[in-house]
Design a protein around this motif. Structure first.
Motif, short mmCIF file in Angstrom:
data_model
loop_
_atom_site.label_atom_id
_atom_site.label_comp_id
_atom_site.label_asym_id
_atom_site.label_seq_id
_atom_site.Cartn_x
_atom_site.Cartn_y
_atom_site.Cartn_z
N MET A 1 0.83 -1.20 0.00
CA MET A 1 0.00 0.00 0.00
C MET A 1 0.87 1.26 0.00
SD MET A 1 -3.16 -0.74 -0.28
CE MET A 1 -2.62 -1.92 -1.48
N GLY B 1 6.31 8.26 6.51
CA GLY B 1 4.93 8.55 6.16
C GLY B 1 4.30 9.58 7.08
N TRP C 1 3.04 7.86 0.03
CA TRP C 1 2.23 9.03 -0.33
C TRP C 1 3.08 10.26 -0.49
CZ3 TRP C 1 1.26 13.82 1.84
CH2 TRP C 1 1.73 14.03 3.14
N PHE C 2 4.09 10.38 0.35
CA PHE C 2 4.88 11.60 0.26
C PHE C 2 5.78 11.58 -0.97
CE2 PHE C 2 8.28 14.59 1.24
CZ PHE C 2 7.50 15.72 1.47
N VAL D 1 -0.64 5.11 -0.55
CA VAL D 1 -1.77 5.37 0.35
C VAL D 1 -1.25 5.94 1.66
CG1 VAL D 1 -3.68 4.33 1.57
CG2 VAL D 1 -3.03 3.48 -0.67
N PRO D 2 -1.72 7.10 2.10
CA PRO D 2 -1.31 7.62 3.40
C PRO D 2 -1.84 6.71 4.50
CG PRO D 2 -2.52 9.28 2.15
CD PRO D 2 -2.68 7.99 1.44
N PRO D 3 -1.24 6.69 5.66
CA PRO D 3 -0.08 7.46 6.10
C PRO D 3 1.24 6.74 5.86
CG PRO D 3 -0.98 6.27 7.95
CD PRO D 3 -1.75 5.82 6.73
N LEU D 4 1.30 5.88 4.87
CA LEU D 4 2.54 5.16 4.61
C LEU D 4 3.41 6.00 3.69
CD1 LEU D 4 0.61 1.89 3.98
CD2 LEU D 4 1.85 2.48 6.04
N PHE E 1 -2.91 1.20 -8.17
CA PHE E 1 -3.55 0.66 -6.97
C PHE E 1 -4.19 -0.68 -7.25
CE2 PHE E 1 -7.21 -0.18 -4.43
CZ PHE E 1 -6.62 -0.23 -3.19
#
Lengths: 505, 530
Positions: free
Chosen positions: A391, A483, A402-403, A396-399, A435
């Motif tokens: 993920m 994250g 995402w950043f 997918v945040p908060p991993l 995804f």
């Protein structure tokens, strides 16, 4: 008179020493795990001077000035950018070693040489990060690839492993030939090998058609290394056939070296040619994302899926390059930072993904997705770790992922013209497509039932090998840390360019 | 209570569930009692804190942000993103609603674990959801908002995928046959992700644009709203930013025609998943409209208001007609959400204080009522092992208490006066008689009002249709030798607050308006000049 800054060279010296010691130890002892331990310790030790160098400004004993970090007449430079990447390569090598220990002990392969080659490859990556002329860069790049060719074919008895090695080798050599051809043209035009001088001199030859040709050849050559579409054909086969820990190293170390080469050459040596490499990379990035993702949708083997995923991720990393296409040299710092930030995060999450895949592969005995069904029912922890990494790769945040995507979007939008907007839109659509196949892995692990033929008791009989567990644990911590506090990764990215400023970027 | 006022209290409300989730992970799977109690405790403390906050909230200045962290709490320094959370009158009711629903869902689950039995994982997901939901309602920084907005996706995806409906569904167009839960979970995620990817691009565009006016780029919703009120964002830029955000929020609401994930997700999800989805997750979209889109892009909002209004009324009519065609009770309730959220969006599209007040009370009411309906539908299908309304019937005979509750919830849902659902619908229609003058489409909106009014009749139609099929009549032969347990204790505890809330807001809507009104008036004045 050549004076050397030994402090600055210490990381490379330590790793080079480790390479030699592993070779000797391998000859004198039968206890091969000693070789691995020496490799791990060597890499660990090499990380220390990297830290002292990074915080040099605030340390007492570190007396040397900024200027003396430039060596060999500017061909070899230790700056923030180099340090960050060396750190990443050491981390990647460290994790790959840990994964290998658990993996090799469970099969019977030649062990000693394996560690020797792996550490040598890491050394290549480290030298790569500091290279500022074409000669040292290509030597370093081949020091990364050379051992990797052999590592990919480590399972001699397995036809797939042989295929992996052969394909990797042939494309690698073609790529090298292309690059060298481009470099020789460039040398003929400018009379120098050194990046900063090329950057200055190339402005006078920017109109010569041969210069354009040289740039194209160089970029294409590196395109193979980073496995960007349409130079990606070797990647899935090699990833599937090579021993999994080697694949982990290839996807981060070897690919990373290609990225470093591309970054340094494009931004440091060829800022005058953004109108050539910019559009070229725009197309390559868009193709990599789209083709990588769409083809990955159909994959049923996790290693192949990760192969295509890494092609697509390369596309995301290239997107900021493409975005600067029409913007000229003024705005190069931000895309540069974005790519570094993305790469740092990618390294952590991709290594974690491979680590987890190896754990599962060993237990289930297969990398086919359908055999991974119902994993969460008998190995919840492993399944959760799988979810964390896949993920994260999906963004997918908060991993952490995402950043990485965020930084990429920020850099592309920030360019402020349609080169940037358009690639951002392509990337946004691709993030959604991506995804779907990461979710396919989740579906197998969490939603499906345990397939017949998988004996849960057998699969759970062995404990997770400690080295692999440690590697995956480190990566889990990294993914959450980056994250939730992405400032850390961004600072690393910025740190790398703050010091680049001294190079006149 | 200084510590409470200066942001720590609100941070606790938001992050306590996440901490609870980590604690749950550390507890062995077999110790179910411990797992349940820890989760319940965490959710109750979070609820209690949010009630304390509601009590201590300064209603005389509901338009200002309260209980917030300091504006200059740096989070990601490199991009000037701040950890800035606070509540005002608009977010307060929604925060209380989310913490309430979280606690109720855990209570309801006490002995209603969906198959496959895995309380640990389910509770972890519920608590992570709680953090994401409350966080979205209090975030005042676009990056933070985005982060919370996205955090809810993963747990809900797993919830639908693991514990969802195993019935087989045929995928339109492709003709694949696969289990409902697999189809619905993926569809839910892909739709939302698609919208939010473009939303993120819009946020970034705003960030870069803000640098031109402020000298320093910012993600601060407050600062961006000020720039928006000053009319800084114009032209193609504003249109593109609007488009991206609109996509992100409209998918989440969901508005017609991007609503198609909703019936599948709500139907396939386990009971508590449906409750959380309907009661809270849909509100993240409408809240985004009110909190971000209107204040930051007032000009675009004015320009496109008739378009948004049109989609809203299409949603109302489409949702209602779709309800009439359903045979699956849960799917009917799911489609009713499309209609109800249409009313909410109609209220927002008028860009008036009446309309936005209507939207917020509509959101709260829908959360309470549809939450209750999904609870009841879940409990009934747990007992009947079917949701097919052609087979159900005579519920009043078999389970009288359940039947009465279903009746009340259905009546509330169709907008019966003196129950919460009335205010949202009534005021949304009322506001569309007099939309913001600047829109210059008063006639069009009056047309919407008429269509919306037809929608209320249709709503009454399908709710009564459901009651007739499920509650009334004689039970069919099928159930003659079944023994049914009427409403259980845990169900009473979980449902009572929703019932009380529905009644209380219905009779005394000031519970909500008292908080929202000043804040909404302030927002409208600032963005659209009163």
């Amino acid at each position: 008179m050549l004076t050397l800054d030994y402090h600055a060279l210490l990381p490379e010296l330590i790793v080079a020493g480790t390479v030699l010691v592993t070779l000797v130890v391998d000859i004198v002892t039968r206890r091969k795990h000693l070789v691995a331990i020496i490799g791990v310790l060597g890499l660990f030790a090499a990380a220390v001077p990297i830290l002292t160098l990074s915080f040099c400004g605030s340390l007492d004993f570190c007396s040397s000035t900024e200027a003396s970090r430039v060596m060999f007449g500017g061909a070899y430079v230790i700056d923030g950018y180099a340090l960050v990447l060396k750190g990443v390569f050491i981390f990647a090598g460290f994790v790959a070693l840990l994964l290998s220990i658990g993996y090799l002990e469970s099969d019977r392969y030649y062990e000693g040489e394996y560690y020797f080659l792996l550490v040598a490859s890491v050394l290549g990556g480290m030298a790569m990060a500091s290279s500022r002329d074409f000669v040292s860069m290509i030597v370093a790049l081949e020091l990364v690839s050379g051992p990797a060719f052999m590592l990919a074919g480590w399972r001699k008895g397995d036809a797939r492993s042989n295929e992996a090695s052969l394909k990797f080798f042939i494309t690698g050599v073609i790529a090298l030939a292309l690059t060298l051809f481009g470099v020789s043209l460039l040398y003929g035009l400018t009379g120098t090998q050194q990046f900063d001088q090329i950057a200055v001199l190339s402005e006078t030859v920017a109109d010569v058609p041969l210069f354009t040709l040289a740039v194209i050849f160089i970029v294409l050559g590196f395109g193979f290394k980073v496995s960007a579409v349409p130079f990606h054909f070797w990647t899935p086969d090699t990833y599937q056939g090579a021993p999994p820990p080697v694949t982990a190293w290839l996807s981060v170390g070897s690919k990373g070296a290609g990225f470093v080469a591309l970054l340094t050459v494009c931004y440091l040596a060829l800022p005058a040619a953004t109108d050539v490499w910019g559009p070229l990379i725009w197309i390559v990035a868009a193709l990599s994302m789209t083709v990588g993702n769409v083809v990955a949708l159909k994959q049923t083997n996790v290693m192949r899926l990760l192969g295509y995923s890494s092609i697509a991720q390369a596309g995301f990393m290239l997107a900021p390059f493409g975005a600067v296409a029409a913007s000229g040299a003024g705005d190069l710092a931000r895309p540069f930072q974005a790519t570094i930030t993305y790469f740092v995060i990618y390294a952590v999450m991709n290594l974690g993904a491979f680590g987890t895949a190896i754990i599962i592969g060993q237990r289930v005995g297969s990398y086919e997705l359908e055999d991974w069904g119902g994993l969460s029912k008998y190995a919840t922890g492993v399944a959760l770790s799988l979810a964390v990494f896949f993920m994260s790769l999906a963004g997918v945040p908060p991993l952490a992922g995402w950043f990485a995507k965020f930084a990429m979007f920020r850099a592309t939008i920030g360019v402020g013209n349609w080169w940037g907007y358009s690639i951002a839109i392509v990337a946004a659509v691709n993030a959604v497509i991506a995804f779907v196949y990461y979710a396919k892995v989740m579906k197998s692990a969490f939603f499906d039932d345990v397939p017949e033929g998988i004996d849960v008791d057998v699969a759970m009989s062995d404990a997770i090998p400690a080295p692999i567990g440690l590697a995956v644990g480190l990566a889990v911590v990294g993914v959450f840390l980056f994250g939730v506090l992405p400032g850390l990764a961004a600072n690393v990215g910025n740190f790398s360019t703050d010091l680049l400023g001294t190079l006149g970027l | 209570m200084d510590w409470f006022e200066n942001g720590l209290g609100l941070s606790l409300i938001v992050f306590l569930p996440a901490i609870g989730a980590v604690v749950l992970l550390a507890i062995p799977k077999a110790q179910e009692a411990a797992l349940k109690w820890v989760a319940l405790l965490v959710s109750l403390v979070s609820l209690a804190l949010s009630i304390v906050m509601a009590v201590r909230f300064d209603y005389s200045s509901a338009g200002t942000y309260q209980f917030g962290t300091a504006i200059d709490t740096k989070w990601i320094e490199a991009i000037n993103a701040h950890f800035h959370i606070a509540v005002d009158g608009i977010s307060l009711p929604l925060v209380v609603l989310s913490t309430l629903i979280t606690a109720l869902v855990i209570i309801y689950s006490w002995n209603h674990w969906p198959e496959p039995h895995n309380p640990k994982l389910l509770l972890v997901f519920v608590l992570v959801l709680a953090t994401g939901m409350t966080g979205t309602f209090v975030a005042l920084d676009l990056v933070l908002f985005f982060l919370f907005f996205e955090i809810v996706l993963l747990p809900m995806y797993f919830m639908i995928g693991i514990w969802g409906d195993r019935g087989i569904r045929e995928v339109p167009i492709f003709g694949w046959k696969l289990e409902m839960r697999l189809y619905a979970s993926l569809k839910f995620f892909v739709f939302t992700l698609f919208g939010s990817a473009f939303m993120l691009l819009s946020f970034l565009a705003l960030y870069f644009k803000s640098g031109e006016f402020l000298g320093e780029r910012t993600f601060s919703i407050i600062q961006l709203a000020e720039l928006g009120a000053a009319g800084r964002f114009v032209g193609t830029f504003a249109f593109l930013v609007f488009l991206g955000m609109f996509l992100g929020f409209a998918v989440k609401v969901p508005m017609w025609p991007v609503h198609t994930w909703l019936p599948d997700a709500h139907t396939a999800a386990p009971t508590i998943g449906s409750v959380i989805l309907a009661a809270i997750l849909l509100k993240l979209g409408t809240y985004g409209f009110v909190r971000i889109l209107l204040p930051v892009l007032p000009n675009e909002a004015v320009r496109w208001a008739p378009f948004i209004g049109l989609l809203a009324v299409i949603g109302i009519i489409y949702g209602s007609l779709a309800c009439l065609a359903q045979t699956d009770m849960k799917r009917l309730i799911a489609y009713s959400s499309v209609g109800h959220m249409g009313f909410v969006m109609l209220g927002i599209a008028t860009l008036t204080d009446v309309g936005i007040n209507a939207a917020i009370i509509g959101m709260v009411a829908h959360g309470l009522i549809t939450g209750l309906l999904f609870f009841i539908a879940g409990s009934m299908s747990h007992r009947y092992h079917t949701r097919d309304m052609r087979r159900l019937g005579g519920n009043m005979v078999l389970m009288p208490k359940m039947g009465v509750l279903l009746g009340i919830a259905a009546m509330a849902s169709l907008g019966l006066p003196a129950l919460a659902g009335f205010w949202g619908e009534f005021m949304a229609l009322m506001s569309s008689f007099n939309p913001l003058e600047a829109i210059g489409a008063t006639g069009t909106f009056r047309g919407f009002m008429v269509v919306g009014a037809v929608g209320t009749v249709l709503t009454a139609g399908y709710m009564l249709f459901m009651l007739r099929n499920v509650n009334f009549g004689e039970p069919s032969e099928e159930w003659s030798d079944h023994e049914f347990h009427d409403v259980e204790t845990t169900e009473w505890i979980a449902w009572a607050p929703l019932l009380i809330g529905t009644l209380a807001i219905g009779v005394f809507p000031k519970i909500v308006f008292g908080a929202t009104n000043d804040a909404v008036i302030g927002l409208v004045e600032k963005a659209f000049g009163g």
